[in-house]
Write a protein that holds these residues in place. Structure first.
Motif, PDB file in Angstrom:
ATOM      1  N   UNK A 145       0.792  -1.226   0.121  1.00  0.00           N
ATOM      2  CA  UNK A 145       0.116   0.138  -0.062  1.00  0.00           C
ATOM      3  C   UNK A 145       0.828   1.320  -0.111  1.00  0.00           C
ATOM      4  N   UNK A 146       2.046   1.196   1.092  1.00  0.00           N
ATOM      5  CA  UNK A 146       2.836   2.575   1.022  1.00  0.00           C
ATOM      6  C   UNK A 146       3.641   2.538  -0.554  1.00  0.00           C
ATOM      7  N   UNK A 147       3.839   1.509  -1.033  1.00  0.00           N
ATOM      8  CA  UNK A 147       4.653   1.355  -2.092  1.00  0.00           C
ATOM      9  C   UNK A 147       3.952   2.162  -3.156  1.00  0.00           C
ATOM     10  N   UNK A 148       2.562   1.697  -3.286  1.00  0.00           N
ATOM     11  CA  UNK A 148       1.731   2.083  -4.441  1.00  0.00           C
ATOM     12  C   UNK A 148       1.671   3.597  -4.394  1.00  0.00           C
ATOM     13  N   UNK A 149       1.509   4.077  -2.956  1.00  0.00           N
ATOM     14  CA  UNK A 149       1.267   5.451  -2.874  1.00  0.00           C
ATOM     15  C   UNK A 149       2.407   6.209  -3.110  1.00  0.00           C
ATOM     16  N   UNK A 150       3.772   5.820  -2.971  1.00  0.00           N
ATOM     17  CA  UNK A 150       4.864   6.619  -3.611  1.00  0.00           C
ATOM     18  C   UNK A 150       4.883   6.527  -4.729  1.00  0.00           C
ATOM     19  N   UNK A 151       4.503   5.500  -5.458  1.00  0.00           N
ATOM     20  CA  UNK A 151       4.711   5.270  -6.912  1.00  0.00           C
ATOM     21  C   UNK A 151       3.529   6.345  -7.594  1.00  0.00           C
ATOM     22  N   UNK A 152       2.426   6.459  -6.933  1.00  0.00           N
ATOM     23  CA  UNK A 152       1.391   7.349  -7.460  1.00  0.00           C
ATOM     24  C   UNK A 152       2.047   8.799  -7.351  1.00  0.00           C
ATOM     25  N   UNK A 153       2.841   9.256  -6.466  1.00  0.00           N
ATOM     26  CA  UNK A 153       3.256  10.548  -6.167  1.00  0.00           C
ATOM     27  C   UNK A 153       4.351  10.613  -7.197  1.00  0.00           C
ATOM     28  N   UNK A 154       4.567   9.567  -8.007  1.00  0.00           N
ATOM     29  CA  UNK A 154       5.860   9.752  -8.815  1.00  0.00           C
ATOM     30  C   UNK A 154       7.320   9.557  -8.233  1.00  0.00           C
ATOM     31  N   UNK A 155       7.242   8.844  -7.144  1.00  0.00           N
ATOM     32  CA  UNK A 155       8.469   8.799  -6.432  1.00  0.00           C
ATOM     33  C   UNK A 155       8.891   7.233  -6.433  1.00  0.00           C
ATOM     34  N   UNK A 156      10.110   6.924  -6.267  1.00  0.00           N
ATOM     35  CA  UNK A 156      10.646   5.575  -6.096  1.00  0.00           C
ATOM     36  C   UNK A 156      10.398   5.244  -4.719  1.00  0.00           C
ATOM     37  N   UNK A 157      10.049   4.077  -4.395  1.00  0.00           N
ATOM     38  CA  UNK A 157       9.811   3.685  -3.081  1.00  0.00           C
ATOM     39  C   UNK A 157      11.022   3.166  -2.392  1.00  0.00           C
ATOM     40  N   UNK A 158      11.434   4.013  -1.248  1.00  0.00           N
ATOM     41  CA  UNK A 158      12.833   3.571  -0.554  1.00  0.00           C
ATOM     42  C   UNK A 158      12.149   3.217   0.824  1.00  0.00           C
ATOM     43  N   UNK A 159      13.359   2.621   1.506  1.00  0.00           N
ATOM     44  CA  UNK A 159      13.078   1.945   2.938  1.00  0.00           C
ATOM     45  C   UNK A 159      12.669   3.354   3.662  1.00  0.00           C
ATOM     46  N   UNK A 160      12.898   4.368   3.542  1.00  0.00           N
ATOM     47  CA  UNK A 160      12.895   5.402   4.333  1.00  0.00           C
ATOM     48  C   UNK A 160      11.179   6.066   4.332  1.00  0.00           C
ATOM     49  N   UNK A 161      10.610   5.705   3.258  1.00  0.00           N
ATOM     50  CA  UNK A 161       9.222   6.135   3.202  1.00  0.00           C
ATOM     51  C   UNK A 161       8.173   5.567   4.152  1.00  0.00           C
ATOM     52  N   UNK A 162       8.639   4.356   4.919  1.00  0.00           N
ATOM     53  CA  UNK A 162       7.664   3.822   5.636  1.00  0.00           C
ATOM     54  C   UNK A 162       8.593   3.428   6.876  1.00  0.00           C
ATOM     55  N   UNK A 163       8.011   4.073   8.081  1.00  0.00           N
ATOM     56  CA  UNK A 163       8.793   4.409   9.067  1.00  0.00           C
ATOM     57  C   UNK A 163       9.056   3.199   9.757  1.00  0.00           C
ATOM     58  N   UNK A 164       7.994   2.120  10.059  1.00  0.00           N
ATOM     59  CA  UNK A 164       8.482   0.917  10.678  1.00  0.00           C
ATOM     60  C   UNK A 164       9.623   0.168  10.040  1.00  0.00           C
ATOM     61  N   UNK A 165       9.396  -0.023   8.670  1.00  0.00           N
ATOM     62  CA  UNK A 165      10.355  -0.719   7.837  1.00  0.00           C
ATOM     63  C   UNK A 165      11.880  -0.138   8.134  1.00  0.00           C
ATOM     64  N   UNK A 166      11.665   1.486   8.143  1.00  0.00           N
ATOM     65  CA  UNK A 166      12.843   2.094   7.931  1.00  0.00           C
ATOM     66  C   UNK A 166      13.692   1.728   9.408  1.00  0.00           C
ATOM     67  N   UNK A 167      12.981   1.626  10.460  1.00  0.00           N
ATOM     68  CA  UNK A 167      13.548   1.152  11.806  1.00  0.00           C
ATOM     69  C   UNK A 167      14.030  -0.140  11.658  1.00  0.00           C
ATOM     70  N   UNK A 168      13.269  -0.989  11.244  1.00  0.00           N
ATOM     71  CA  UNK A 168      13.789  -2.451  11.137  1.00  0.00           C
ATOM     72  C   UNK A 168      15.080  -2.520  10.208  1.00  0.00           C
ATOM     73  N   UNK A 169      14.968  -2.045   9.082  1.00  0.00           N
ATOM     74  CA  UNK A 169      16.207  -2.105   8.217  1.00  0.00           C
ATOM     75  C   UNK A 169      17.520  -1.488   8.945  1.00  0.00           C
ATOM     76  N   UNK A 170      17.224  -0.317   9.725  1.00  0.00           N
ATOM     77  CA  UNK A 170      18.297   0.383  10.133  1.00  0.00           C
ATOM     78  C   UNK A 170      18.918  -0.556  11.548  1.00  0.00           C
ATOM     79  N   UNK A 171      17.895  -0.930  12.194  1.00  0.00           N
ATOM     80  CA  UNK A 171      18.442  -1.563  13.485  1.00  0.00           C
ATOM     81  C   UNK A 171      19.191  -2.878  13.166  1.00  0.00           C
ATOM     82  N   UNK A 172      18.393  -3.602  12.034  1.00  0.00           N
ATOM     83  CA  UNK A 172      19.201  -4.827  11.569  1.00  0.00           C
ATOM     84  C   UNK A 172      20.733  -4.479  11.204  1.00  0.00           C
ATOM     85  N   UNK A 173      20.836  -3.678  10.506  1.00  0.00           N
ATOM     86  CA  UNK A 173      21.939  -3.165   9.856  1.00  0.00           C
ATOM     87  C   UNK A 173      23.049  -2.882  11.018  1.00  0.00           C
TER      88      UNK A 173
END
Ligand SMILES: [Zn+2]
Ligand SMILES: [Zn+2]
Length: 649
Positions: free
Chosen positions: A563-591
Motif C-alpha cells: 500500500x505504501x509502495x503504491x502511494x509512493x509510486x502514485x506520487x511519482x517517487x521511487x519507493x525507498x525504505x525511508x518512506x515507511x517508518x516501521x520498515x525503516x526502523x527495522x532495516x536500520x536496526x538490523x544493519x
C-alpha cells in the motif's frame, strides 16, 4: 557628517505620536467613536494581550478547568511554557475589567525563583507603554485621571448610555479645586470646556506604571504608596490645601495602568490594607483628603515559602480571601525549558560558543526531572518526563486520557514548585565554560559534570535533595547521563549508517524481492545460482522481529507495505525504505546490529589503515558535522562512544 544624521532621521520615521489637546466636549465625541479609550485598567491590559491573538492548543494537553486553554502570542518568545498561569491571569483580568467580586482582589503570582513572575509583570508594563490604544487625561491632573470624572454624578447615567461606557470615580482633590476656582459659575460646573490632553503611559516618566519594592519592614511607610504633605508648601497653602500635598505615591503614579508589587508579602500590614481597599473599592485615602479614586491593576508576586507562611498565619486570615493567587511553577516540559536557556544564552557573553547537539536538552532534562513528583502511573521519572514532552518511545504508548490524568495529578500536587532553577543551570554553563581557557564548544558531557560540580557552590539545597538530584543526574539507570549515553550511541550509529547507506539499500531491495514473491505466492530467482527458490523466510523475519511484527501478523504487515509502495509510486517517487517508518526502523536496526562491531572497531582504532573503513569513518564524521557538530564535539562524541562500546564488549 551627514551619514549619522540620515540614520537618526530614518530611525525616527513612523514613531511620531500626535499630541492632542481639546475641551471635554471634543473628547466626548472621541469616546463615542471608540469607547475602548475609557476602559478600566484591567480591561485595557486584557485587550492589549488579546490584540496579539493566540494559537490553539492540542486537546490532549488540557487539564480540568482549562478547556479554553490557548497560547497567547503576546508572550511569544519571552515566556516559555506557563500556559496555565497565563490563562489564569487572562481570566482574572476579564473579571477585574468587569469589576466582579472575583476581580476585586489582589492578583498575586506565587512561584519559585526565576519561574517567570517578574518577567510576566515586566512584559505587561512594556506592553502598556507600546500599546497604541489612545488614552486621555484631564490637563494638569497629578494622577492623570480620566476626563469623564468631570461629568456630574446626576448626569452620568445619561452619558453612560449615550457613550456606551461605564463611568466610575470622582475627581482628585487637585482637579476638584482647579475646576471649582476656574470653571464654576453660579454653582454650575462648565465641565465641557475643561482641557483634556492625550497621554502616553511610561514607567520612566512615572505615568500610569509603577513599581513598589519593600524596603526594611521597620521603615516602610504608607506615604510611599499614597503620597505625602510637602512641608515647604504648607507655609504657603496651609496643611489642608491639596496644593500642599504631593500626590506622587506609587499608587497615584500607577493610576490608569499597572503597579507591580515586588515581594508583596514582605510589605508592612498597613501597606497591605491600603492595597486591599484599592483592589476592593478602587480608592485610596490620603490623610486630610477625601478618598481618592485610583484605577490600576495590582500585579504582586512572592515566593512559595513566603506565601505558605502567610497562609498559615492566623493573623492574616482577614487578608486571605482578598488575594487572588496564581501559581507560576517552573517548566515541566523539556522543550520549553530548552527555549529558556536558548534565550538566556543569546543574551549572555557565551552566545559565540558552540553548543553541541543535545547539550541544552541534557541540561533541561535534569532540571525537569528534579521538579517532577513521583507517580504510580508511570514506571519512573524519565518516562514521565518524556510523556510530558510529547515524546513517544517503543516502551510506552499512552493514550490521551492517561497523559491527561498524569498531568492532572502533577498539577494538583503542585508539580514544578520545587527542584532546580534555570539559574542553577546557567551557572553550570558558566562553570563548564570557565573550566578550560579558550573553550569554543560545550558538549553534553561537560554540562553533566558542571551540573554535578555546581552543587558544591550552591546554598539552599539539603543534603537529602542533593543526593536525590545526583542520582537523577549520574545514576546508572533512569538518569540523565544514562539517557544521554543511549542518545549518543544512536547518534553515532546513525552517522555510520549513512556511511553504509548502500548496504541499507541492498538489504531493503533484498527484503522487497522476497516479500513480493511471498505475497504473490511465487518463487525467488537467485541471482547467483540462477535457480528459483522459496522466499527467504529467515531474512524477512530477521527484519520484522526487530520492528517488532509478531509472526501472526507478518502476512498483514507484508501486504501493508505494498500500500505504501503504491502511494509512493502514485506520487511519482521511487519507493525507498525511508518512506515507511516501521520498515525503516527495522532495516536500520538490523544493519546496526550487523555493524556494531564494525563501528566499535573503527572508533577504537583511529589509525585505521583499511582505506574503505577509513572512508566510512570520514563519512560518518562529515554526517555529524552536517547535523550541527563542530570538529571538537564530533571527535569527543566518537571517542566517548568508542569507550562505551568497548566497555560493553
Ligand atoms: Zn485630577
Ligand atoms: Zn562543538
Amino acid at each position: 557628517m551627514n551619514k549619522f544624521l540620515n540614520i537618526i532621521s530614518s530611525q525616527r520615521e513612523g514613531r511620531e505620536i500626535k499630541d492632542w489637546e481639546g475641551p471635554v466636549l471634543e473628547y466626548l465625541y472621541k469616546v463615542k467613536e471608540n469607547p475602548e479609550i475609557t476602559n478600566f485598567a484591567p480591561g485595557r491590559i486584557y485587550n492589549m494581550i488579546m490584540k496579539y491573538g493566540f494559537d490553539l492548543i492540542d486537546e490532549g494537553f488540557k487539564i480540568k478547568g482549562y478547556d479554553d486553554l490557548v497560547k497567547y502570542k503576546f508572550f511569544d518568545g519571552k515566556i516559555f511554557g506557563a500556559l496555565e498561569p497565563l490563562h489564569d491571569i487572562l481570566r482574572f483580568l476579564k473579571a477585574a475589567a468587569r469589576r466582579t467580586e472575583t476581580g476585586k482582589r489582589i492578583l498575586i503570582l506565587v512561584g519559585p525563583v526565576s519561574s517567570g513572575k517578574s518577567t510576566i509583570a515586566a512584559l505587561l508594563k512594556r506592553g502598556l507603554e507600546a500599546d497604541n490604544t489612545e488614552k486621555y487625561a484631564i490637563k494638569g491632573c497629578p494622577i492623570h485621571e480620566e476626563p469623564l470624572h468631570l461629568i456630574p454624578l446626576v448626569d452620568r447615567s445619561y452619558w453612560e448610555k449615550e457613550l456606551g461606557v461605564k463611568i466610575e470615580g470622582t475627581l482628585c482633590p487637585i482637579c476638584q479645586q482647579f475646576v471649582d476656582e476656574n470653571y464654576t459659575e453660579n454653582g454650575i460646573l462648565k465641565w465641557e470646556n475643561i482641557p483634556v490632553v492625550s497621554l502616553k503611559l511610561s514607567e520612566q516618566k512615572r505615568i500610569g506604571i509603577g513599581t513598589f519594592s519593600p524596603s526594611d519592614p521597620k521603615s516602610q511607610d504608607v506615604t510611599e504608596l499614597i503620597g505625602r504633605v510637602n512641608m515647604s508648601k504648607v507655609a504657603r497653602w496651609g496643611d489642608t490645601d491639596p496644593r500642599a500635598f504631593q500626590f506622587d505615591g506609587e499608587l497615584q503614579v500607577a493610576n490608569g495602568g499597572l503597579i507591580e508589587m515586588i515581594e508583596l508579602l514582605k510589605t508592612d500590614i498597613k501597606l497591605k490594607y491600603v492595597l486591599i481597599s484599592l483592589a476592593q473599592e478602587q480608592v485610596i485615602k490620603s490623610p486630610g483628603f477625601p478618598q481618592m479614586y485610583i484605577d490600576t491593576l495590582i500585579v504582586a508576586h512572592t515566593n512559595e515559602t513566603e506565601f505558605d507562611s502567610f497562609k498559615s498565619d492566623k493573623k492574616n486570615e482577614a487578608l486571605h480571601d482578598r488575594m487572588y493567587p496564581i501559581r507560576v511553577p517552573w517548566n515541566v516540559r523539556v522543550d520549553d525549558e530548552i527555549k529558556i536557556y536558548e534565550k538566556m544564552i543569546n543574551e549572555s557573553d557565551f552566545r559565540d560558543i558552540h553548543i553541541a547537539p543535545h547539550t541544552l536538552k541534557v541540561a533541561a532534562q535534569f532540571a525537569v526531572l528534579t521538579r517532577l513528583i513521583d507517580s504510580t502511573k508511570v514506571s519512573n521519572k524519565i518516562e514521565k518526563m518524556k510523556i510530558y514532552n510529547g515524546e513517544t518511545t517503543e516502551d510506552f504508548k499512552k493514550d490521551e486520557l492517561d497523559i491527561k490524568s498524569l498531568r492532572q495529578e502533577g498539577f494538583d500536587k503542585g508539580e514544578g514548585m520545587s527542584g532546580i532553577s534555570p539559574r542553577f543551570i546557567i551557572n553550570a554553563f558558566n562553570i563548564a565554560l570557565g573550566a578550560k581557557e579558550e573553550k569554543k564548544c560545550v558538549n553534553p558531557i561537560d554540562i553533566i559534570r558542571a551540573m554535578r560540580d555546581n552543587f558544591n557552590h550552591h546554598i539552599g539545597i539539603s543534603d537529602e535533595d542533593k543526593e536525590r538530584f545526583l542520582g537523577l543526574l549520574m545514576g546508572d539507570k533512569d538518569s540523565v547521563s544514562a539517557e544521554y549515553k543511549e542518545t549518543a550511541k544512536k547518534e553515532v550509529n546513525m552517522a555510520f549508517l549513512y556511511a553504509y547507506d548502500d548496504q541499507a539499500r541492498t538489504l531493503f531491495e533484498n527484503y522487497m524481492k522476497n516479500i513480493t514473491a511471498f505475497c504473490e505466492k511465487k518463487k525467488v530467482l537467485d541471482s547467483i545460482t540462477g535457480e528459483y527458490t522459496d522466499p527467504d523466510e529467515k531474512l524477512m523475519r530477521s527484519i520484522e522481529e526487530i520492528i517488532p511484527v509478531p509472526s501472526g501478523a507478518k502476512n498483514e504487515f507484508r501486504n501493508g507495505i505494498f500500500v505504501h509502495k503504491a502511494s509512493a509510486l502514485e506520487k511519482g517517487r521511487k519507493f525507498s525504505y525511508r518512506d515507511y517508518a516501521p520498515l525503516r526502523v527495522g532495516i536500520e536496526k538490523k544493519l546496526m546490529g550487523d555493524l556494531k562491531s564494525v563501528v566499535s572497531l573503527s572508533l577504537a582504532d583511529t589509525t585505521i589503515t583499511d582505506p574503505k573503513a577509513k572512508k566510512r569513518r570520514e563519512k560518518a564524521f562529515k554526517t555529524l558535522l552536517k547535523k550541527g557538530y563542530c570538529e571538537e564535539c564530533a571527535n569527543i562524541l566518537l571517542s566517548f562512544i568508542g569507550e562505551v562500546l568497548r566497555k560493553e564488549e
